[in-house]
Motif scaffolding. Sequence first.
Motif, mmCIF file in Angstrom:
data_model
loop_
_atom_site.group_PDB
_atom_site.id
_atom_site.type_symbol
_atom_site.label_atom_id
_atom_site.label_comp_id
_atom_site.label_asym_id
_atom_site.label_seq_id
_atom_site.Cartn_x
_atom_site.Cartn_y
_atom_site.Cartn_z
ATOM 1 N N ASP A 253 -6.326 -4.571 0.563
ATOM 2 C CA ASP A 253 -6.719 -3.981 1.568
ATOM 3 C C ASP A 253 -7.042 -4.998 2.768
ATOM 4 O OD1 ASP A 253 -6.609 -1.484 1.059
ATOM 5 O OD2 ASP A 253 -8.346 -1.231 0.139
ATOM 6 N N SER A 254 -7.902 -6.135 2.212
ATOM 7 C CA SER A 254 -8.266 -7.084 3.312
ATOM 8 C C SER A 254 -7.739 -8.474 3.369
ATOM 9 C CB SER A 254 -9.784 -7.264 2.829
ATOM 10 O OG SER A 254 -9.995 -7.891 1.585
ATOM 11 N N GLY B 59 -5.449 -0.636 -3.258
ATOM 12 C CA GLY B 59 -6.112 -1.588 -2.406
ATOM 13 C C GLY B 59 -7.162 -2.510 -2.785
ATOM 14 N N LEU C 138 1.027 -1.172 0.052
ATOM 15 C CA LEU C 138 0.095 -0.004 -0.172
ATOM 16 C C LEU C 138 0.884 1.305 -0.078
ATOM 17 C CD1 LEU C 138 -2.591 -1.052 2.362
ATOM 18 C CD2 LEU C 138 -3.072 -0.753 -0.016
#
Length: 526
Positions: A209-210, A186, A180
Amino acid sequence: MTRTRKPVGRIAFVGAGPGDPGLLTRRAHDALVDADQVVYDRGVPESLLDAVRAQARSDAQFTPAEGAPGDVAKVLISAARSGLNAVHLVAGDPFGHDSVVKEVQAVARTAAHFEVVPGVGQAEGVATYAGVPLPGVRTAADVEDVSTLDFDALAAAVGRGSLALAVDAGDLAAIRDGLLAAGVDGTTGVGVTGDGTGETQYTTTSTVDSFVAAALGFTGRVVLTVGEGVAQRDKLSWWENRPLYGWKVLVPRTKEQAGAMSARLRAYGAIPCEVPTIAVEPPRTPAQMERAVKGLVDGRYAWVIFTSVNAVRAVWEKFAEHGLDARHFGGVKIACIGEATADAVRAFGIQPELIPSGEQSSEGLLAEFSPHDEILDPVGRVLLPRADIATETLAAGLTERGWEVDDVTAYRTVRAAPPPAEIRDAIKSGGFDAVLFTSSSTVRNLVGIAGKPHARTVVAVIGPKTAETATEFGLRVDVQPAHASVPDLVEALAAYAVELREKLAAMPAKQRRGSKVQGPTALRFR
């Protein structure tokens, strides 16, 4: 005075690949089989080590690699100077590890003979098994120290193609932050695969992102794939989408007989558990078999009928005792009840004259066995070497067809010892997704030594007689192949699993949750 030169050993740095023993190269296999000492990294899966040990020399020493690269190099050099062949077995490719490169440099400074055997890189290999292609400009690396990563270069690789990294699960958060910070979007697709190429490989897909949260519970080494290839996983995933993937299948057969069945089950993704239900022992008195062997040599029999691999083995062992071989079967025709038995006969250099083309059972053999004709068959006697508990169907049918039958006990079957308590508990509590029965005796003996399989366990039987016995013991028969053979039995179970998957996929979500269908196939849809 002539000096005897001390033998000099060799050193090999061998890449084990990503974990699946089948991905060892032939060169790697040869180096390991010829090794006196194998030093292995802790990242090499135990299943692969077990496969290597099974084929290695009986006196080969296996020890884990410990200490700095210089320490490992000293162990290898010392072994070579003692005349031993030493191997350092590493996960993935040897030059994918900075520590191994340092070991090779240390060995190269000596006079020791050495070679480096490449292996499939862990990152690339697992990505392929996860169904994630790495198109375009790609970067694949086996990472030992995440602090050495150039995240700007990795971000550029993601922008131009795809990225695959083999890393420790504990480093995932650091990699997310680095990607990032380097400007990776993301929402870019990410796959995380644990136990890569193993029996319990599992892949979760999410985004940059996850993915850390999605991968909670993953431990040890994992492979992270990032980029456009992740989106193709739904269509290209193959290892985890095999029909029986993740199914724990009980194989109640002797170890000698279970090998071929277990290999076929593994090819479909199952995890077989072999539980011997019978043990094979010689007849209490050898006189019958002695007379039978003498009769074979003297031309007393027109036919020998084999109804099992054990019967073939028993006759050949008796032949070996008397110094006889396949030539002494000259003039005697051979019939086999099925293909597995026929393969055992062929292994001794003899081609059977008769194998049932339809049902591979006593009835199927009788349907194709010609009645005795006094003119065409001057010798009217048949040898039937079998187990002590064999049924009378075949002998009675041959007699009805005019043949004289010598029904000889070639071996005895006795009930095996009960399996360990954890296996007995798993059988009775539904810990196995399926059980494969290949004879009536396997049904009787399994129930006798371990109890009845749980109602949720899929029951597959090889033929009608076995199905009858299973029903008598209160079992529900789910799978029975059209032809009674081990390959057809496994194929039928795989087809059944595919049917279950299709039925569940067609169900509304509420019905799936209430479905009584069990096993990994059902769980994937819940």
